[in-house]
Enzyme design. Structure first.
Site, PDB file in Angstrom:
ATOM      1  N   ARG A  51     -19.743  69.032 -91.196  1.00  0.00           N
ATOM      2  CA  ARG A  51     -20.913  68.563 -90.467  1.00  0.00           C
ATOM      3  C   ARG A  51     -21.379  69.652 -89.528  1.00  0.00           C
ATOM      4  O   ARG A  51     -20.569  70.426 -89.039  1.00  0.00           O
ATOM      5  CB  ARG A  51     -20.529  67.337 -89.644  1.00  0.00           C
ATOM      6  CG  ARG A  51     -21.127  66.095 -90.181  1.00  0.00           C
ATOM      7  CD  ARG A  51     -20.896  64.926 -89.322  1.00  0.00           C
ATOM      8  NE  ARG A  51     -19.678  64.986 -88.524  1.00  0.00           N
ATOM      9  CZ  ARG A  51     -19.130  63.919 -87.984  1.00  0.00           C
ATOM     10  NH1 ARG A  51     -19.691  62.751 -88.152  1.00  0.00           N
ATOM     11  NH2 ARG A  51     -18.049  64.005 -87.260  1.00  0.00           N
ATOM     12  N   ASP A 178       2.289  67.165-100.461  1.00  0.00           N
ATOM     13  CA  ASP A 178       3.308  67.096 -99.425  1.00  0.00           C
ATOM     14  C   ASP A 178       3.805  68.529 -99.318  1.00  0.00           C
ATOM     15  O   ASP A 178       4.477  69.022-100.235  1.00  0.00           O
ATOM     16  CB  ASP A 178       4.450  66.156 -99.820  1.00  0.00           C
ATOM     17  CG  ASP A 178       5.420  65.984 -98.661  1.00  0.00           C
ATOM     18  OD1 ASP A 178       5.806  67.008 -98.061  1.00  0.00           O
ATOM     19  OD2 ASP A 178       5.800  64.845 -98.338  1.00  0.00           O
ATOM     20  N   HIS A 179       3.468  69.211 -98.244  1.00  0.00           N
ATOM     21  CA  HIS A 179       3.691  70.664 -98.262  1.00  0.00           C
ATOM     22  C   HIS A 179       5.175  71.026 -98.326  1.00  0.00           C
ATOM     23  O   HIS A 179       5.522  72.134 -98.693  1.00  0.00           O
ATOM     24  CB  HIS A 179       2.966  71.368 -97.107  1.00  0.00           C
ATOM     25  CG  HIS A 179       3.557  71.099 -95.766  1.00  0.00           C
ATOM     26  ND1 HIS A 179       3.162  70.053 -94.990  1.00  0.00           N
ATOM     27  CD2 HIS A 179       4.503  71.744 -95.078  1.00  0.00           C
ATOM     28  CE1 HIS A 179       3.855  70.064 -93.878  1.00  0.00           C
ATOM     29  NE2 HIS A 179       4.678  71.084 -93.892  1.00  0.00           N
ATOM     30  N   ASP A 236       5.428  59.352 -89.968  1.00  0.00           N
ATOM     31  CA  ASP A 236       4.977  60.748 -89.936  1.00  0.00           C
ATOM     32  C   ASP A 236       5.899  61.662 -90.745  1.00  0.00           C
ATOM     33  O   ASP A 236       5.455  62.672 -91.279  1.00  0.00           O
ATOM     34  CB  ASP A 236       4.929  61.222 -88.468  1.00  0.00           C
ATOM     35  CG  ASP A 236       4.154  62.518 -88.319  1.00  0.00           C
ATOM     36  OD1 ASP A 236       3.054  62.622 -88.892  1.00  0.00           O
ATOM     37  OD2 ASP A 236       4.656  63.433 -87.629  1.00  0.00           O
ATOM     38  N   HIS A 241       7.845  63.473 -96.110  1.00  0.00           N
ATOM     39  CA  HIS A 241       8.634  64.699 -96.286  1.00  0.00           C
ATOM     40  C   HIS A 241      10.112  64.410 -96.575  1.00  0.00           C
ATOM     41  O   HIS A 241      10.689  64.941 -97.521  1.00  0.00           O
ATOM     42  CB  HIS A 241       8.542  65.583 -95.042  1.00  0.00           C
ATOM     43  CG  HIS A 241       7.132  65.888 -94.623  1.00  0.00           C
ATOM     44  ND1 HIS A 241       6.177  66.282 -95.519  1.00  0.00           N
ATOM     45  CD2 HIS A 241       6.520  65.866 -93.419  1.00  0.00           C
ATOM     46  CE1 HIS A 241       5.037  66.492 -94.877  1.00  0.00           C
ATOM     47  NE2 HIS A 241       5.218  66.237 -93.601  1.00  0.00           N
ATOM     48  N   LYS A 332      11.541  64.662 -82.429  1.00  0.00           N
ATOM     49  CA  LYS A 332      10.811  65.663 -81.657  1.00  0.00           C
ATOM     50  C   LYS A 332      11.581  65.982 -80.387  1.00  0.00           C
ATOM     51  O   LYS A 332      12.398  65.195 -79.940  1.00  0.00           O
ATOM     52  CB  LYS A 332       9.421  65.124 -81.311  1.00  0.00           C
ATOM     53  CG  LYS A 332       8.598  64.890 -82.559  1.00  0.00           C
ATOM     54  CD  LYS A 332       7.136  64.832 -82.258  1.00  0.00           C
ATOM     55  CE  LYS A 332       6.312  64.774 -83.524  1.00  0.00           C
ATOM     56  NZ  LYS A 332       6.177  66.059 -84.209  1.00  0.00           N
TER      57      LYS A 332
HETATM   58  P1  NAD Z   1     -10.143  68.863 -87.708  1.00  0.00           P
HETATM   59  O1  NAD Z   1     -10.626  67.771 -86.829  1.00  0.00           O
HETATM   60  O2  NAD Z   1      -9.743  70.163 -87.114  1.00  0.00           O
HETATM   61  O3  NAD Z   1     -11.286  69.183 -88.786  1.00  0.00           O
HETATM   62  C1  NAD Z   1     -12.028  68.177 -89.415  1.00  0.00           C
HETATM   63  C2  NAD Z   1     -13.135  68.816 -90.269  1.00  0.00           C
HETATM   64  O4  NAD Z   1     -13.838  67.757 -90.912  1.00  0.00           O
HETATM   65  C3  NAD Z   1     -14.181  69.625 -89.511  1.00  0.00           C
HETATM   66  O5  NAD Z   1     -14.524  70.738 -90.321  1.00  0.00           O
HETATM   67  C4  NAD Z   1     -15.375  68.657 -89.446  1.00  0.00           C
HETATM   68  O6  NAD Z   1     -16.623  69.325 -89.412  1.00  0.00           O
HETATM   69  C5  NAD Z   1     -15.237  67.929 -90.735  1.00  0.00           C
HETATM   70  N1  NAD Z   1     -15.881  66.619 -90.744  1.00  0.00           N
HETATM   71  C6  NAD Z   1     -15.614  65.559 -89.920  1.00  0.00           C
HETATM   72  N2  NAD Z   1     -16.427  64.519 -90.220  1.00  0.00           N
HETATM   73  C7  NAD Z   1     -17.207  64.921 -91.249  1.00  0.00           C
HETATM   74  C8  NAD Z   1     -18.250  64.320 -92.018  1.00  0.00           C
HETATM   75  N3  NAD Z   1     -18.665  63.052 -91.790  1.00  0.00           N
HETATM   76  N4  NAD Z   1     -18.824  65.035 -92.988  1.00  0.00           N
HETATM   77  C9  NAD Z   1     -18.431  66.306 -93.249  1.00  0.00           C
HETATM   78  N5  NAD Z   1     -17.469  66.930 -92.567  1.00  0.00           N
HETATM   79  C10 NAD Z   1     -16.856  66.260 -91.579  1.00  0.00           C
HETATM   80  O7  NAD Z   1      -8.970  68.240 -88.586  1.00  0.00           O
HETATM   81  P2  NAD Z   1      -7.736  69.007 -89.299  1.00  0.00           P
HETATM   82  O8  NAD Z   1      -6.644  69.194 -88.324  1.00  0.00           O
HETATM   83  O9  NAD Z   1      -8.261  70.196 -90.016  1.00  0.00           O
HETATM   84  O10 NAD Z   1      -7.220  67.913 -90.314  1.00  0.00           O
HETATM   85  C11 NAD Z   1      -7.925  67.518 -91.474  1.00  0.00           C
HETATM   86  C12 NAD Z   1      -7.082  66.517 -92.258  1.00  0.00           C
HETATM   87  O11 NAD Z   1      -5.856  67.108 -92.668  1.00  0.00           O
HETATM   88  C13 NAD Z   1      -6.680  65.282 -91.454  1.00  0.00           C
HETATM   89  O12 NAD Z   1      -6.654  64.177 -92.323  1.00  0.00           O
HETATM   90  C14 NAD Z   1      -5.284  65.602 -90.980  1.00  0.00           C
HETATM   91  O13 NAD Z   1      -4.525  64.442 -90.745  1.00  0.00           O
HETATM   92  C15 NAD Z   1      -4.748  66.358 -92.187  1.00  0.00           C
HETATM   93  N6  NAD Z   1      -3.673  67.292 -91.869  1.00  0.00           N
HETATM   94  C16 NAD Z   1      -3.854  68.291 -90.950  1.00  0.00           C
HETATM   95  C17 NAD Z   1      -2.842  69.184 -90.695  1.00  0.00           C
HETATM   96  C18 NAD Z   1      -3.013  70.311 -89.704  1.00  0.00           C
HETATM   97  O14 NAD Z   1      -2.081  71.109 -89.618  1.00  0.00           O
HETATM   98  N7  NAD Z   1      -4.122  70.421 -89.009  1.00  0.00           N
HETATM   99  C19 NAD Z   1      -1.618  69.072 -91.373  1.00  0.00           C
HETATM  100  C20 NAD Z   1      -1.471  68.050 -92.319  1.00  0.00           C
HETATM  101  C21 NAD Z   1      -2.504  67.172 -92.556  1.00  0.00           C
END
Ligand code: NAD
Length: 485
Positions: A51, A178-179, A236, A241, A332
């Protein structure tokens, strides 16, 4: 030794949420490393969708900065390669739930090219994005969709998510990451078990006393308290995992190393798990210490009963494992960051040596982090004169030592998994029925805690968890391994 890399075909990878934390920290740096290794062709295209307006140039600049941050050594990111990688990137401003951007995305996708959609957005958007991809015709019969935890919050929500995804994609197109499964050691566990004749005959209740699986973290929930407090260690870490590690340790040898053959065997393990009586579970919450706050200081609800630590004694009801418990723990704010599987063999049936204190069974330790590697604890004679004294020594296969230069080339989990998506290999991804079976088992444990209404046990920051977790082992005459980084 030089690592062998087989390049993948050209592909179009669309990353929804391509400006988010996961994309910047993991997905894009992983792709860069695969390009550096010669696996990702320069003809690939990576299209980030998010977005908010942003030009392609501004996005490239954002990722350039991310690469400088997450690949810190300049020699690991030569300028010419960096420039080549940034050329592959494109950006589309798109609202997942609105109209903006979809047509533009369609124009950028090439026909007859492998197409993958990585949903790096919150789980509430998984269903709507899958639906739109189908509706707009952007998802072809061969396209892949990639999602990552949280895959539901319990069994009903996981079923609903699977239902939504399956309306638009077939199971063979869905890649649930699942990394942990992408880690080198985890795959080595399969190689160790199924490519060596040595262990498999011993890999059962007759020879193995018990198995310990530990995932311990030093960090707390600071900054993530809102999300974590709704989840807790069970949802979690254990449901995904730790469950995957348990499955790979306990599963029967699949007939072939093929996605469904492997996943069928993992599913059988989950289905063979006994319900866990509440007395075989321990929940904990970390206390404050001098410098850092307690769990309750880090979440909004001052009365939260969410666990930041869990320990379980788990029984698998099948011929291989009946009578050999699996002890699982994760938490944790513990002493060190450590993930390992410890397979503890039984003692010799009769010792001919007098040093009673030296009689401990062999142990096979599969370490995922830090320093991925496998160690076999053996008992040998203490060298030199002085009688038959025994000592324990590790037969160590730390990959960094054993593989020399090749260890540097070992890709991180996301590198391997994203390339597997492009290659169309689902072996290291979870199938929908596996995820649901894991939820069914964890839900029952969580429900028993909710009925019980007891508070989690407090434990010290920097320690090894609540006293009650030690007691869970002691009462069986066993001990947890030390948590050491
Ligand atoms: P974040 O909030 O940093 O990024 C979210 C992204 O989604 C942004 O680019 C935002 O612009 C986009 N977005 C949000 N709403 C939108 C919409 N309506 N249309 C288009 N784009 C939209 O989140 P993140 O940390 O990158 O995590 C993303 C997903 O991955 C989550 O489900 C999170 O649980 C999962 N996840 C993250 C991690 C991590 O290390 N960050 C690890 C495992 C899983």
């Amino acid at each position: 030794m030089v690592a062998r890399t087989i390049p993948v075909d050209a592909f179009d990878l669309v990353i929804f949420g391509g400006t988010g934390d996961l994309a910047r920290r993991k997905i894009l740096p992983s792709l860069f490393r695969r390009m550096r290794a010669g696996q990702m062709p320069a003809t690939a295209r990576v299209i980030a969708c998010a977005r908010g307006k942003m030009t392609r140039k501004a996005f490239q600049q954002m990722i350039r900065e991310a690469l400088l941050e997450f690949i810190p050594r300049p020699e690991d990111r030569p300028d010419d390669l960096l420039a080549q990688f940034l050329e592959v990137l494109d950006f589309v401003a798109l609202d997942a739930t609105g109209e903006a951007g979809w047509a533009e995305l369609g124009e950028k996708l090439r026909p007859d090219t492998v197409r993958a959609f990585y949903l790096s957005v919150g789980p509430a958007l998984f269903g709507p994005i899958a639906h739109r991809l189908h509706e707009t015709g952007l998802a072809t019969a061969d396209s892949r969709i990639v999602v990552e935890k949280p895959l539901g919050h319990d069994l009903p929500s996981a079923r609903e998510l699977n239902r939504q995804l399956s309306e638009s994609f077939s199971e063979h197109q869905i890649y649930r990451i699942d990394h942990y499964l992408g880690k080198e050691t985890v795959q080595n566990l399969m190689a160790l078990r199924f490519a060596n004749a040595l262990f498999e005959p011993l890999w059962n209740a007759q020879h193995i006393d018990h198995v310990q699986i530990t995932v311990s973290e030093k960090i707390g929930v600071e900054g993530r308290g809102g999300y974590y407090d709704k989840s807790g260690a069970m949802r979690d870490m254990v449901q995904n995992h730790i469950m995957q590690l348990l499955c790979l340790t306990a599963m029967e040898p699949p007939a072939r190393f093929e996605p469904d053959a492997v996943r069928d065997e993992k599913l059988k393990v989950i289905r063979a798990l006994d319900p866990v009586p509440i007395g075989d579970t321990v929940r904990g919450q970390y206390r404050a210490n001098g410098t850092t706050g307690s769990y309750l200081d880090h979440v909004e609800n001052p009365d939260s009963r969410t666990e930041s630590y869990v320990a379980l004694k788990v029984q698998i009801s099948n011929w291989r494992w009946a009578g050999t418990p699996f002890y699982l723990r994760t938490g944790k704010k513990l002493r060190a960051r450590l993930s390992e599987i410890a397979v503890m063999f039984k003692e010799v049936p009769h010792s001919i040596f007098p040093e009673v204190s030296q009689r401990r069974g062999n142990a096979l330790i599969i370490r995922l982090q830090p320093d991925e590697g496998i160690t076999l604890r053996m008992t040998i004679k203490d060298p030199g004169p002085g009688g038959m004294r025994l000592r324990e020594v590790p037969l160590d296969m730390t990959f960094a030592d054993a593989l020399g230069d090749m260890a540097e080339e070992v890709p991180d989990a996301y590198e391997r998994l994203v390339m597997d998506v492009i290659r169309g290999n689902q072996t290291l991804f979870m199938r929908g029925d596996e995820v649901e079976a894991a939820w069914a088992w964890t839900d029952a444990i969580i429900a028993s805690w909710e009925d019980d209404r007891a508070r989690p046990e407090p434990y010290d920051t920097g320690g090894s968890g609540p006293e009650e977790a030690l007691a869970l082992m002691h009462r069986d005459g066993r001990r947890w391994r030390e948590i050491e980084g």
